[in-house]
Design a protein around this motif. Structure first.
Motif, short mmCIF file in Angstrom:
data_model
loop_
_atom_site.label_atom_id
_atom_site.label_comp_id
_atom_site.label_asym_id
_atom_site.label_seq_id
_atom_site.Cartn_x
_atom_site.Cartn_y
_atom_site.Cartn_z
N LEU A 393 7.86 -31.68 4.05
CA LEU A 393 8.99 -30.81 4.32
C LEU A 393 10.32 -31.57 4.35
O LEU A 393 10.37 -32.72 4.82
CB LEU A 393 8.81 -30.11 5.67
CG LEU A 393 7.52 -29.32 5.89
CD1 LEU A 393 7.50 -28.73 7.29
CD2 LEU A 393 7.35 -28.22 4.84
N GLY A 397 12.96 -27.60 6.55
CA GLY A 397 11.63 -27.01 6.63
C GLY A 397 11.09 -26.48 5.32
O GLY A 397 10.06 -25.79 5.30
N THR A 431 5.72 -24.79 13.04
CA THR A 431 6.50 -23.90 12.19
C THR A 431 5.97 -22.47 12.32
O THR A 431 4.86 -22.24 12.83
CB THR A 431 6.41 -24.33 10.72
OG1 THR A 431 5.07 -24.11 10.24
CG2 THR A 431 6.80 -25.80 10.54
N LYS A 437 4.46 -30.29 12.70
CA LYS A 437 5.34 -31.32 12.13
C LYS A 437 5.06 -32.65 12.83
O LYS A 437 5.25 -32.79 14.03
CB LYS A 437 6.80 -30.91 12.29
CG LYS A 437 7.15 -29.64 11.52
CD LYS A 437 8.64 -29.35 11.54
CE LYS A 437 9.11 -28.91 12.90
NZ LYS A 437 10.54 -28.51 12.91
#
Length: 563
Positions: A393, A397, A431, A437
């Protein structure tokens, strides 16, 4: 999303795994206890425990815990090195309907108090060597039920008595402690024999483990690993290991040298071992490389999961080359980057390459791994596990194409339910479409292999353990002689990275030795700074934020000049 990595899977590797075959880890464990009842499950200091014995002992400890009238889901800590009581305790806690909280036995009182209170632990199973630490904080915690074990108590007579005498009186490894209401582990085993373990309805969404990890804030947080998370990762790793281990004609023997409180060994050794009916060789003190090698010499071992520093330490001991590696099939490298030079030496000595993988506490832990049938080291963290998606990403994002660096994000059934009682921190890393992440920067190639190229966070990685500058700076800044400080990670040939702290003194007479002694009291071993540098001032932004990046660059430039 296009799963470009599937074309690189070994022939016959499933792309998805079915987690619905088990209601809970309890069902999975009990299946193994019955299926492999006559096999040896664990060995420590020459004492073997069969699967039937782990079954019986964990029933007794589980029944004893239930007799304390704790409700379903209660958190129970385990604070031990790799000894026979550890796997018994894990199974007992889960079978009693409770949640396991793994605790580093080398924690200082400050660190232990935080974890016990954050998790809300009502009970703890602890080795007597560390009971003094618990005594110092017990009154400020919710812990009301304590089981205290000893290294020798499971080894049988007369050896167990001799071991305890040496540990307590010769090596003096058990500081005096007073825990008046504590019960000896051996006594709880006896008492539990007269009790009945009541089956508890546990489902896949119930928490199985609170696995503590740092974060960008440096405050340790509990990753909530559900029964489903761990079941998924066990089935994923079982499938992934099949190309190398599937045709094994004898019982799989795993070297459990990494501490079981760490997520890598918890899954790859203890839990996975019980899933497949393996024998785990428990190594209580892998820092004693000579003693470790003497233990290895007693067995034909097939798997040796380790971190780069441990592989390197073994290679550097003169006795290691004399071991029998004829049964060795897989060497898993994780926790920190495996160095090409270490792999090359390892492969030359053992004939087996290091299979590097990648994961975190938040992913139970395995997210990616190289194929177990590789002929040589790849320099990557491998391919996503079955049922796992990896996305790279950008800062907004958005998914990046192969060849472009970005943050590694992971989605799959092994990804945690969230951080314990920290929805704000959970929201920072998850997310909307379910990716976690990682904070690591990676590049995926056209074949689906990912290489880590940088770290987004200021985290320092010492021998596979996460060290967070904010925590260290908070502790060091509390010293009355310190005005301000900043911590960075610097390259270290032994531990991958080491901690260096830059300090501006409030008290001009403060010495590095004094500050080191203070850190030893406040921080567990791997967090302690290796280097202290005093400065008149620290680089800052125009709003006063200390620039760790500048300090890292200065350190790098100084090393280049020195070279």
């Amino acid at each position: 999303m296009e799963k470009i990595w599937l074309k690189s899977y070994p022939p016959g590797m499933p792309t998805e795994i079915d987690t619905t075959q088990y209601r809970s880890l309890v069902q999975l464990l009990e299946e193994s206890f019955h299926k492999f009842a006559d096999r040896n499950a664990y060995v420590c200091m020459d004492k073997f425990l069969t699967y039937a014995e782990v079954d019986a002992h964990s029933k007794r400890i589980g029944a004893w815990l239930q007799s304390r009238a704790m409700k379903k889901g209660a958190r129970v800590g385990i604070m031990m090195p790799n000894v026979l009581q550890y796997p018994i305790a894990i199974a007992a806690i889960l079978r009693a309907g409770y949640t396991v909280v793994n605790i580093n036995p080398l924690y200082t009182p400050r660190e232990l108090e935080h974890q016990l209170n954050d998790a809300g632990c009502e009970a703890i199973i602890i080795l007597e060597n560390f009971a003094n630490t618990l005594e110092q904080v017990l009154g400020r915690t919710q812990v009301r039920h304590i089981l205290v074990g000893s290294i020798g108590e499971m080894l049988g007579a007369p050896k167990g008595m001799l071991v305890n005498f040496v540990v307590r009186n010769v090596k003096r490894l058990v500081p005096p402690f007073s825990l008046p209401n504590a019960v000896r582990f051996k006594d709880a085993l006896s008492q539990g024999g007269g009790m009945k373990l009541t089956p508890v309805e546990v489902n896949q969404d119930d928490p199985a483990f609170l696995q503590y990890t740092g974060g960008t804030t440096g405050v340790a947080k509990g990753a909530v690993l559900t029964h489903k998370n761990v079941i998924a990762n066990l089935l994923q790793t079982e499938a992934w290991g099949h190309p190398a281990m599937g045709g094994l004609a004898e019982q799989n023997v795993i070297v459990a040298a990494l501490p079981l409180y760490h997520i890598f060994a918890l899954t790859a050794c203890a839990m996975w071992g019980m899933r497949v009916g393996a024998l785990n060789i428990l190594i209580p003190n892998p820092r004693d490389i000579g003693g470790f090698i003497k233990e290895l010499a007693k067995y034909r071992f097939h798997m040796l999961p380790a971190v780069n520093t441990l592989y390197n330490a073994l290679l550097n001991h003169p006795d290691f080359v004399h071991l029998d590696f004829s049964a060795l099939k897989v060497c898993n490298g994780g926790g920190m980057a495996v160095q090409q030079s270490v792999n090359d030496r390892w492969r030359k000595v053992t004939g087996v390459p290091i299979v590097e993988g990648y994961g975190l506490s938040e992913t139970s832990p395995v997210a990616t791994c190289n194929r177990t049938d590789i002929a040589d080291f790849t320099g990557t963290i491998g391919l996503p596990m079955p049922s796992t998606d990896i996305a790279i990403l950008d800062d907004d994002g958005n998914a990046l194409p192969p060849g472009q660096p970005g943050e590694i994000a992971i989605r799959g059934p092994q990804v945690m339910a969230g951080y314990w009682h920290r929805p704000d921190e959970t929201a920072k890393v998850m997310t909307a479409d379910g990716f976690f992440k990682s904070g690591d920067i990676g590049v995926m190639d056209a074949n689906g292999y990912t290489k880590i190229v940088d770290r987004k966070k200021d985290m320092i990685l010492v021998s596979g353990f996460n060290v967070y500058p904010n925590e260290l700076e908070g502790v060091i800044a509390a010293h009355p002689g310190v005005l301000e400080c900043a911590c960075i990670g610097v390259p270290d040939e032994h531990s991958g990275e080491a901690v260096k702290v830059f300090v501006v003194r409030r008290d001009a007479s403060l010495t590095a030795d004094q500050l080191m002694a203070y850190c030893k009291e406040q921080l567990t071993g791997y967090k302690k700074p290796k280097y202290i540098e005093f400065r008149e001032e620290l680089p800052k932004t125009n709003v006063g934020k200390i620039l760790r990046r500048v300090l890292r660059d200065e350190h790098t430039n100084e090393k280049k000049k020195a070279a």
